[in-house]
Design a protein around this motif. Structure first.
Motif, PDB file in Angstrom:
ATOM      1  N   VAL A 141       0.975  -0.928   0.267  1.00 29.95           N
ATOM      2  CA  VAL A 141       0.274  -0.169  -0.315  1.00 29.95           C
ATOM      3  C   VAL A 141       0.954   1.062   0.505  1.00 29.95           C
ATOM      4  O   VAL A 141       1.846   1.318   1.304  1.00 29.95           O
ATOM      5  N   PRO A 142       1.014   2.126  -0.949  1.00 26.58           N
ATOM      6  CA  PRO A 142       1.371   3.129  -0.937  1.00 26.58           C
ATOM      7  C   PRO A 142       0.641   4.146  -0.052  1.00 26.58           C
ATOM      8  O   PRO A 142      -0.684   4.299  -0.926  1.00 26.58           O
ATOM      9  N   VAL A 143       1.450   4.727   1.172  1.00 22.40           N
ATOM     10  CA  VAL A 143       0.453   6.047   1.387  1.00 22.40           C
ATOM     11  C   VAL A 143       0.713   7.355   1.885  1.00 22.40           C
ATOM     12  O   VAL A 143       2.329   7.300   1.502  1.00 22.40           O
ATOM     13  N   HIS A 144       0.286   8.406   1.101  1.00 21.49           N
ATOM     14  CA  HIS A 144       1.275   9.417   1.292  1.00 21.49           C
ATOM     15  C   HIS A 144       1.597   9.716   2.992  1.00 21.49           C
ATOM     16  O   HIS A 144       0.062  10.258   3.069  1.00 21.49           O
ATOM     17  N   ALA A 145       2.254  10.092   2.884  1.00 25.97           N
ATOM     18  CA  ALA A 145       2.979  10.247   4.990  1.00 25.97           C
ATOM     19  C   ALA A 145       3.744   9.590   4.788  1.00 25.97           C
ATOM     20  O   ALA A 145       4.673   9.837   3.794  1.00 25.97           O
ATOM     21  N   SER A 146       4.499  10.186   6.231  1.00 24.83           N
ATOM     22  CA  SER A 146       5.872  10.323   6.665  1.00 24.83           C
ATOM     23  C   SER A 146       6.292   9.277   7.373  1.00 24.83           C
ATOM     24  O   SER A 146       5.374   8.588   8.452  1.00 24.83           O
ATOM     25  N   ALA A 147       7.387   8.701   7.603  1.00 25.73           N
ATOM     26  CA  ALA A 147       7.579   8.064   8.387  1.00 25.73           C
ATOM     27  C   ALA A 147       9.368   7.806   9.233  1.00 25.73           C
ATOM     28  O   ALA A 147       9.817   8.669   8.429  1.00 25.73           O
ATOM     29  N   VAL A 148       8.628   7.963  10.762  1.00 27.84           N
ATOM     30  CA  VAL A 148      10.775   7.443  11.542  1.00 27.84           C
ATOM     31  C   VAL A 148      10.690   6.478  12.484  1.00 27.84           C
ATOM     32  O   VAL A 148       9.452   5.849  12.067  1.00 27.84           O
ATOM     33  N   ILE A 155       6.765   5.215  13.248  1.00 26.84           N
ATOM     34  CA  ILE A 155       5.512   5.621  13.738  1.00 26.84           C
ATOM     35  C   ILE A 155       5.350   6.060  12.118  1.00 26.84           C
ATOM     36  O   ILE A 155       6.355   7.293  11.190  1.00 26.84           O
ATOM     37  N   LEU A 156       3.846   6.171  11.786  1.00 28.16           N
ATOM     38  CA  LEU A 156       3.559   6.744  10.746  1.00 28.16           C
ATOM     39  C   LEU A 156       3.016   7.626  10.385  1.00 28.16           C
ATOM     40  O   LEU A 156       1.824   7.499  11.541  1.00 28.16           O
ATOM     41  N   ILE A 157       3.061   8.444  10.567  1.00 25.79           N
ATOM     42  CA  ILE A 157       2.323  10.223  10.717  1.00 25.79           C
ATOM     43  C   ILE A 157       1.773  10.977   8.691  1.00 25.79           C
ATOM     44  O   ILE A 157       2.135  10.504   7.766  1.00 25.79           O
ATOM     45  N   VAL A 158       0.367  10.537   9.277  1.00 29.84           N
ATOM     46  CA  VAL A 158      -0.667  10.572   7.978  1.00 29.84           C
ATOM     47  C   VAL A 158      -1.343  11.822   8.229  1.00 29.84           C
ATOM     48  O   VAL A 158      -1.092  12.637   8.955  1.00 29.84           O
ATOM     49  N   GLY A 159      -2.196  12.079   6.898  1.00 33.91           N
ATOM     50  CA  GLY A 159      -2.541  14.069   7.192  1.00 33.91           C
ATOM     51  C   GLY A 159      -2.384  14.478   5.621  1.00 33.91           C
ATOM     52  O   GLY A 159      -2.123  14.401   4.251  1.00 33.91           O
ATOM     53  N   TRP A 160      -3.766  15.870   5.667  1.00 31.53           N
ATOM     54  CA  TRP A 160      -3.955  16.126   4.218  1.00 31.53           C
ATOM     55  C   TRP A 160      -2.884  16.976   3.846  1.00 31.53           C
ATOM     56  O   TRP A 160      -1.680  17.442   4.557  1.00 31.53           O
ATOM     57  N   SER A 161      -2.077  17.529   3.206  1.00 25.40           N
ATOM     58  CA  SER A 161      -1.564  18.394   2.619  1.00 25.40           C
ATOM     59  C   SER A 161      -1.359  19.692   3.450  1.00 25.40           C
ATOM     60  O   SER A 161      -2.371  20.164   3.803  1.00 25.40           O
ATOM     61  N   GLY A 176      16.015  12.708  18.384  1.00 26.67           N
ATOM     62  CA  GLY A 176      16.461  11.389  18.130  1.00 26.67           C
ATOM     63  C   GLY A 176      15.959  10.841  17.208  1.00 26.67           C
ATOM     64  O   GLY A 176      16.594   9.375  17.190  1.00 26.67           O
ATOM     65  N   ALA A 177      14.818  11.039  16.004  1.00 27.89           N
ATOM     66  CA  ALA A 177      14.722   9.828  15.696  1.00 27.89           C
ATOM     67  C   ALA A 177      16.055   9.565  14.670  1.00 27.89           C
ATOM     68  O   ALA A 177      16.460  10.501  13.931  1.00 27.89           O
ATOM     69  N   GLU A 178      15.277   8.389  14.018  1.00 29.76           N
ATOM     70  CA  GLU A 178      15.417   7.865  12.526  1.00 29.76           C
ATOM     71  C   GLU A 178      14.406   8.193  11.192  1.00 29.76           C
ATOM     72  O   GLU A 178      13.835   7.875  11.613  1.00 29.76           O
ATOM     73  N   PHE A 179      15.270   8.253  10.064  1.00 31.97           N
ATOM     74  CA  PHE A 179      14.490   8.420   8.918  1.00 31.97           C
ATOM     75  C   PHE A 179      13.858   7.981   8.394  1.00 31.97           C
ATOM     76  O   PHE A 179      15.040   7.231   8.013  1.00 31.97           O
ATOM     77  N   VAL A 180      12.721   7.337   7.882  1.00 33.30           N
ATOM     78  CA  VAL A 180      12.630   6.820   6.734  1.00 33.30           C
ATOM     79  C   VAL A 180      11.933   7.582   5.479  1.00 33.30           C
ATOM     80  O   VAL A 180      11.678   6.646   4.390  1.00 33.30           O
ATOM     81  N   GLY A 181      11.394   7.745   5.343  1.00 35.14           N
ATOM     82  CA  GLY A 181      10.182   8.572   4.458  1.00 35.14           C
ATOM     83  C   GLY A 181       9.469   9.523   4.557  1.00 35.14           C
ATOM     84  O   GLY A 181       9.160  10.513   5.387  1.00 35.14           O
ATOM     85  N   ASP A 182       9.558  10.980   3.333  1.00 34.23           N
ATOM     86  CA  ASP A 182       8.678  11.497   4.114  1.00 34.23           C
ATOM     87  C   ASP A 182       7.843  12.552   2.976  1.00 34.23           C
ATOM     88  O   ASP A 182       7.077  13.693   3.368  1.00 34.23           O
ATOM     89  N   GLU A 183       7.241  11.801   2.015  1.00 30.27           N
ATOM     90  CA  GLU A 183       6.145  12.055   1.349  1.00 30.27           C
ATOM     91  C   GLU A 183       6.000  10.711   0.845  1.00 30.27           C
ATOM     92  O   GLU A 183       3.686  10.466   0.413  1.00 30.27           O
ATOM     93  N   TRP A 184       6.268   9.223   0.511  1.00 33.28           N
ATOM     94  CA  TRP A 184       5.289   8.405   0.271  1.00 33.28           C
ATOM     95  C   TRP A 184       6.321   7.191   0.873  1.00 33.28           C
ATOM     96  O   TRP A 184       7.243   7.139   1.096  1.00 33.28           O
ATOM     97  N   ILE A 185       4.888   6.732   1.783  1.00 34.90           N
ATOM     98  CA  ILE A 185       5.607   4.754   2.244  1.00 34.90           C
ATOM     99  C   ILE A 185       4.697   4.349   1.508  1.00 34.90           C
ATOM    100  O   ILE A 185       3.939   3.953   1.969  1.00 34.90           O
ATOM    101  N   TYR A 186       5.584   3.513   2.218  1.00 32.84           N
ATOM    102  CA  TYR A 186       5.271   1.424   1.191  1.00 32.84           C
ATOM    103  C   TYR A 186       4.707   0.639   1.966  1.00 32.84           C
ATOM    104  O   TYR A 186       5.924  -0.420   3.246  1.00 32.84           O
ATOM    105  N   LEU A 187       3.892   0.396   3.257  1.00 34.53           N
ATOM    106  CA  LEU A 187       3.137  -0.829   3.152  1.00 34.53           C
ATOM    107  C   LEU A 187       2.960  -1.900   3.242  1.00 34.53           C
ATOM    108  O   LEU A 187       2.239  -2.454   2.458  1.00 34.53           O
ATOM    109  N   GLN A 188       3.769  -3.127   3.722  1.00 34.19           N
ATOM    110  CA  GLN A 188       3.778  -4.491   3.279  1.00 34.19           C
ATOM    111  C   GLN A 188       3.176  -4.937   4.462  1.00 34.19           C
ATOM    112  O   GLN A 188       2.984  -4.962   5.665  1.00 34.19           O
ATOM    113  N   PRO A 189       2.357  -5.923   3.653  1.00 33.70           N
ATOM    114  CA  PRO A 189       1.510  -6.915   5.685  1.00 33.70           C
ATOM    115  C   PRO A 189       2.934  -7.549   6.320  1.00 33.70           C
ATOM    116  O   PRO A 189       3.844  -7.761   6.166  1.00 33.70           O
TER     117      PRO A 189
END
Length: 391
Positions: A141-148, A155-161, A176-189
């Motif tokens: 699932v591609p999610v318009h979101a950020s993650a750290v 932590i998945l951070i979602v919301g409207w533009s 102190g967080a670690e960055f995963v993505g800031d525009e599109w996050i891909y969620l797997q089972p």
């Protein structure tokens, strides 16, 4: 002419995109949209989803040519927007007298397809939405979101533009967080999440609040932001000059000011912003739904994950509007060819998201916009750490 090598991209380690016989400028065009080439694919079977293949048929092939072959008369669909020949659907880019055409078979969205671009194009049209369709066809699932990842928690951070996703990322990265993505996050089972490696957009007001961003943004970009800010201010002052009223110049300035202010940002690669604090993946443990509200307070409160899931589906739908509009034009040109993957995407997403996120704790983060980023971080940290006191 010497054959050029193929170049592979694996956005989010979810999809294989291959540039065929691309010159350096062609490859750079795709890098600007998908991040660096050659991102490693995940091991087979790790998440219950097959990784993109490393050889053979790519999910999306991109070919750059000087001129598309003639496949019949070109019939316009909208002014300087799209067109079709007897067999090809074309997205038009550039000025009318020197426009580049891009052939995209939208009836193959979600399956292997080839995009053919005439040079020069500054960006491959609809590339990220088509990557997302290919991911969804794989059960990702591609999610318009950020993650750290923070304190061992994904932590998945979602919301409207403009809802505050990037600001929440910056707040947590400052703690102190670690960055995963800031525009599109891909969620797997199972909740495994990867990010798209595209640049992060940093605004002038974020830079003013967080001095640690200055080195990553760089002196030339900071100077450009200062100049743009000066121009925006000058336009605003000119608009308020006595006698300006409803003159023609006033109308021009009214249109110009918001355009100039939209330029008060720079795009910075994540590796420059966050150095060694970047993760290729995390497992989502918590969801945060960020929203800007007309209040001065920043609050975090628990909500049902189902509310967040439906919000994600609608936000993703909004982000696909350009693809949906193009699909309507495609079906106008070719009534006997369908775009089922695009049409069915919301239902597929909803089902997959319930399986992936249905049991995850979820929070609503309400804040003014623009927020005080450090205050935002304090509220989020206090709420999450009270929920995970051992973190």
């Amino acid at each position: 002419m010497t054959d050029r090598p193929t170049v592979d991209f694996r956005p989010g380690a979810a999809v294989l995109v291959r540039v065929l016989d691309g010159a350096a400028d062609d490859v750079a065009t795709v890098v600007r949209q998908l991040g660096p080439a050659g991102e490693p694919a995940p091991p087979a079977g790790r998440s219950g989803v097959d990784p993109p293949s490393t050889s053979g048929e790519p999910d999306i092939a991109i070919r750059f040519v000087d001129r598309l072959p003639d496949t019949g008369p070109v019939r316009s669909i909208g002014l300087d927007d799209a067109a079709a020949t007897d067999t090809e659907f074309l997205i038009l880019r550039g000025r009318r007298k020197s426009r580049a055409r891009v052939a995209i078979p939208l009836d193959r969205a979600g399956g292997p397809l080839e995009i053919v671009c005439e040079r020069p194009v500054r960006a491959v049209p609809l590339l990220v939405p088509l990557v997302n369709m290919a991911a969804l066809a794989r059960g990702i699932v591609p999610v318009h979101a950020s993650a750290v990842q923070l304190d061992g928690q994904g932590i998945l951070i979602v919301g409207w533009s403009k809802g505050g996703k990037t600001e929440t990322v910056l707040a947590l990265m400052g703690n102190g967080a670690e960055f995963v993505g800031d525009e599109w996050i891909y969620l797997q089972p199972g909740g495994r999440a990867t990010g798209l490696g595209e640049p992060c957009r940093i605004w002038d007001w974020q830079l003013a609040q967080l001095p640690w961003l200055a080195d990553a943004v760089g002196p030339s970009s900071r100077a450009g932001l200062r100049l743009t800010s000066f121009l925006a201010g000058a336009v605003g002052v000119a608009r308020k000059m006595p006698g300006m009223g409803a003159t023609g110049l006033a109308s021009v300035l009214d249109r110009a000011e918001p355009i100039v202010r939209r330029q008060l940002s720079v795009q910075v690669p994540p590796e420059r912003l966050f150095g060694g604090r970047i993760r290729t993946e995390t497992t989502i443990d918590t969801i945060v739904l960020a929203s800007s509200v007309d209040t001065s307070e920043v609050t975090m409160s628990p909500i049902r994950s189902e509310e967040v899931i439906e919000g994600i589906v609608q936000s993703d739908l909004h982000e696909r509007l350009d693809l949906i509009a193009a699909a309507a034009k495609f079906r106008f040109a070719f009534p006997d060819r369908t775009t089922l993957a695009i049409d069915r995407a919301p239902d597929v997403e909803r089902s997959l998201l319930r399986a992936v996120l249905g049991e995850r704790p979820a929070w609503r983060l309400d804040h003014p916009y623009p927020p005080a980023i450090e205050r935002l971080g304090d509220v989020v940290l206090n709420a999450l750490r009270s929920h995970h006191p051992g973190a």
